[in-house]
Motif scaffolding. Structure first.
Motif, mmCIF file in Angstrom:
data_model
loop_
_atom_site.group_PDB
_atom_site.id
_atom_site.type_symbol
_atom_site.label_atom_id
_atom_site.label_comp_id
_atom_site.label_asym_id
_atom_site.label_seq_id
_atom_site.Cartn_x
_atom_site.Cartn_y
_atom_site.Cartn_z
ATOM 1 N N TRP A 183 0.846 -1.202 0.000
ATOM 2 C CA TRP A 183 0.000 0.000 0.000
ATOM 3 C C TRP A 183 0.882 1.254 0.000
ATOM 4 O O TRP A 183 0.662 2.196 -0.756
ATOM 5 N N GLY A 184 1.893 1.240 0.876
ATOM 6 C CA GLY A 184 2.806 2.386 0.977
ATOM 7 C C GLY A 184 3.564 2.633 -0.308
ATOM 8 O O GLY A 184 3.795 3.784 -0.693
ATOM 9 N N PHE A 185 3.936 1.556 -0.994
ATOM 10 C CA PHE A 185 4.638 1.685 -2.274
ATOM 11 C C PHE A 185 3.748 2.414 -3.283
ATOM 12 O O PHE A 185 4.185 3.305 -4.007
ATOM 13 N N ARG A 186 2.468 2.051 -3.297
ATOM 14 C CA ARG A 186 1.521 2.717 -4.203
ATOM 15 C C ARG A 186 1.343 4.191 -3.816
ATOM 16 O O ARG A 186 1.193 5.054 -4.671
ATOM 17 N N TRP A 187 1.335 4.447 -2.532
ATOM 18 C CA TRP A 187 1.209 5.839 -2.074
ATOM 19 C C TRP A 187 2.392 6.678 -2.578
ATOM 20 O O TRP A 187 2.226 7.774 -3.109
ATOM 21 N N LEU A 188 3.589 6.113 -2.414
ATOM 22 C CA LEU A 188 4.799 6.828 -2.844
ATOM 23 C C LEU A 188 4.783 7.067 -4.345
ATOM 24 O O LEU A 188 5.076 8.169 -4.813
ATOM 25 N N VAL A 189 4.450 6.016 -5.091
ATOM 26 C CA VAL A 189 4.521 6.114 -6.552
ATOM 27 C C VAL A 189 3.417 7.020 -7.089
ATOM 28 O O VAL A 189 3.656 7.865 -7.948
ATOM 29 N N LEU A 190 2.204 6.849 -6.566
ATOM 30 C CA LEU A 190 1.081 7.558 -7.185
ATOM 31 C C LEU A 190 0.831 8.936 -6.582
ATOM 32 O O LEU A 190 0.457 9.858 -7.289
#
Lengths: 357, 246
Positions: free
Chosen positions: A293-300
């Motif tokens: 989830w955090g990875f998606r937050w960072l990327v998006l």
């Protein structure tokens, strides 16, 4: 020559946290299709427990994800405009066609996986509903393999389009990297296996064999994600260079890097333990979901605070309303309601199986 | 017959055959986009004083919501050794020849007119924001009031009525020059020819072929700014300050 910006406008983010919810939930849906389809198609003994859990996750996530996607459109009632012309140059347009196909095939596959766990005799209101949802007396077995193949391919198409749609944006160097689609897919697999570990714990009839099987998936997904991340850092071209530039001056990005690395380290330690007590596996499952989830937050989201022309980074503060926290909580709430409903429907069979065992 | 003679005869034959089509090509000339009007803008940075009159005129003409701009003038302090100077950089949509915002649009709501102006049909736009992401110039935004993509249109509605864009009309230093790039006699074409070696565009590395040209711009501003960020303030839609700093 030193350049100091005196007066430049700030730009608000365009893709809102709804996008993170969509990418996260659709990731859970397509990776649980993968895990279930491989279990169905691979020769050997099928674990009905695993298939029931996958079915529950597919069914719940594949329904909530498009809701989040629709909410990210600023004109959601105009969604039908996607289907009124040919736009073969736009990956988003392809996605508009691929997503309903996945909804159809994924939900059918999810239903076939859940059907054996639906109650056969009506003893209370829930089991009566469960019985009714069996839609008569017929065997789902002949359908399972062909639908598994169809759903598997459709899941691949979703992984492909969500990754490439983001990667295609040349104007955002952080996104414009061939490493991004596989990183999305590997982290989704990590979240999918982690979530299934938790569902195995929360659904009636915990099964340790399922835990052992899911641990294999967690380890494989983690290794893949870790290797891809190293690959991107070493050979990520302009994308990795942009990240290094942001790391050199932005405290927010420095914090993000510390978070990614420490979560990876904790997860590595948890997964490397040879004898896994159950609580440790649950912790690993949580860390995996948290990382994805955090990875998606960072990327998006955080990547949108990286200016395309100007210096520094833009501010972003999570709003409380539907365009922020309420949207995140609302999507999770809807998902939780659906998975709770499904768990109630399959609870009785789990109790019977537990009693038989 | 030697090869050079053979090549010469071949060329004569080709020219003769081609002559048959000349009148036809001329007759079709006006209907092809390459021979029609192609709007472009030249911004003479030597004449820009950073008064933001263009920003205000555009805002009054096009009524974007509070805090959103179709054009604005960025201001910088540039220091080299002991010398410091101010640099003004008017920004707007570049109406690129190869606009990256158009192919990504999933509904075809954004398109390029025959005269090169990139516009948005905001009755058809779904507000997905993909074009905003794809623009390397941050020239697009999602209008908070219409919930659709918004951007500079070179004031196409004014051009169609024979008027100049609001920003051009109001510029006190006459720094903004708009005109037909396909007309060699237009002022913009003549200035582009005259200053051929000093003309720059923003972010040429993106391959977008912008049609907003800058005269008097230092190379350091052509690609992404490597410098010190301004003091930024995060505000709510009602203007309440949330955060302040770099």
């Amino acid at each position: 020559m030193d350049i100091k910006e005196l007066l430049t406008p700030d730009f608000a983010i365009t893709w809102l946290p709804w996008a993170v919810q969509y990418f996260f939930l659709i990731g859970l849906a397509y990776t649980s299709v993968w895990i279930a389809a491989i279990a169905v198609l691979w020769p050997g003994q099928r674990q009905q427990r695993l298939l029931t859990l996958c079915g529950s996750l597919i069914f719940s996530a594949a329904i909530v994800a498009p809701v989040a996607l629709l909410a990210d459109l600023h004109q959601p009632l105009r969604a039908w405009h996607f289907y009124m012309q040919l736009r073969p140059d736009s990956w988003m347009w392809f996605g508009a066609w691929l997503l309903p196909v996945f909804m159809g095939s994924g939900l059918l596959f999810g239903y076939l996986l859940l059907r054996p766990s639906l109650p056969t005799t009506a003893t209370d209101r829930w089991s009566q509903l469960g019985c009714w949802l069996r839609f008569g007396r017929w065997s789902e077995k002949p359908l399972l393999k062909p639908v598994a193949v169809l759903a598997f391919l459709s899941a691949c198409s979703i992984a492909l389009y969500t990754g490439i749609e983001t990667m295609a944006v040349q104007a955002r160097p952080l996104w414009h990297s061939h490493w991004l689609p596989p990183l999305f897919a590997a982290s989704a697999l990590l979240a999918g296996s982690g979530m299934l570990v938790w569902l195995n714990f929360l659904f009636k009839g915990h099964n340790t064999n399922t835990d052992r099987y899911l641990l294999l998936w967690l380890r494989a997904a983690f290794t893949l994600f870790g290797l891809l991340l190293i690959g991107w850092a070493l050979a990520g071209g302009k994308s990795a260079a942009e990240a290094r530039m942001l790391l050199s001056h932005s405290p927010t990005w420095q914090l993000a890097a510390i978070w990614v690395l420490s979560t990876l380290a904790v997860l590595a330690l948890l997964l490397a333990t040879s004898r896994q007590p159950h609580w440790l596996l649950l912790l690993a499952g949580f860390a995996a979901v948290h990382l994805a989830w955090g990875f998606r937050w960072l990327v998006l989201i955080q990547a949108q605070t990286d200016p395309k022309y100007g210096a520094g980074t833009y501010f972003y503060e999570l709003p409380w309303g539907p365009e922020g926290l309420l949207g995140i909580l609302g999507t999770f709430g809807l998902w939780l309601a659906l998975i709770t409903l499904i768990s109630e429907l399959v609870r009785q069979t789990a109790m019977t199986q537990e009693g038989a065992a | 017959m030697d090869t050079s003679k053979r090549r010469l005869l071949g060329q004569i034959a080709a020219i003769t055959a081609g002559a048959v089509f000349i009148p036809l090509a001329e007759a079709d000339g006006d209907s092809t986009p390459t021979k029609g009007k192609r709007y472009g803008m030249l911004i003479d940075l030597r004449r820009c004083v950073g008064c933001q009159a263009c920003t205000v005129a555009c805002t009054i003409e096009n009524q974007p919501p509070l805090g959103q701009f179709r054009t604005t003038v960025n201001q910088y302090e540039v220091t080299e050794g002991d010398n410091s100077a101010f640099m003004m950089l008017p920004r707007l949509c570049n109406h690129c020849e190869n606009p990256p915002c158009i192919p990504v649009c999933p509904t075809g709501a954004t398109f390029q007119r025959q005269d090169g102006i990139v516009v948005v049909n905001n009755d058809w736009c779904v507000g997905c924001g993909y074009c905003v992401q794809a623009c390397p110039y941050d020239a697009r935004f999602l209008n908070h009031e219409t919930n659709t993509a918004d951007k500079c249109t070179f004031c196409a509605h004014r051009l169609d009525a024979g008027l100049l864009p609001a920003c051009v009309e109001t510029c006190v230093g006459e720094a903004r020059i708009i005109g037909d790039l396909n007309d060699p006699d237009s002022r913009i074409s003549q200035l582009l020819t005259q200053h051929r070696n000093d003309i720059k565009v923003l972010r040429p590395s993106m391959g977008t072929q912008p049609r907003v040209f800058y005269l008097g711009m230092n190379q350091a501003f052509a690609e992404r700014i490597r410098g010190e960020a301004p003091v930024r303030t995060l505000m709510t839609a009602s203007g309440k300050e949330l955060h302040h700093g770099h």
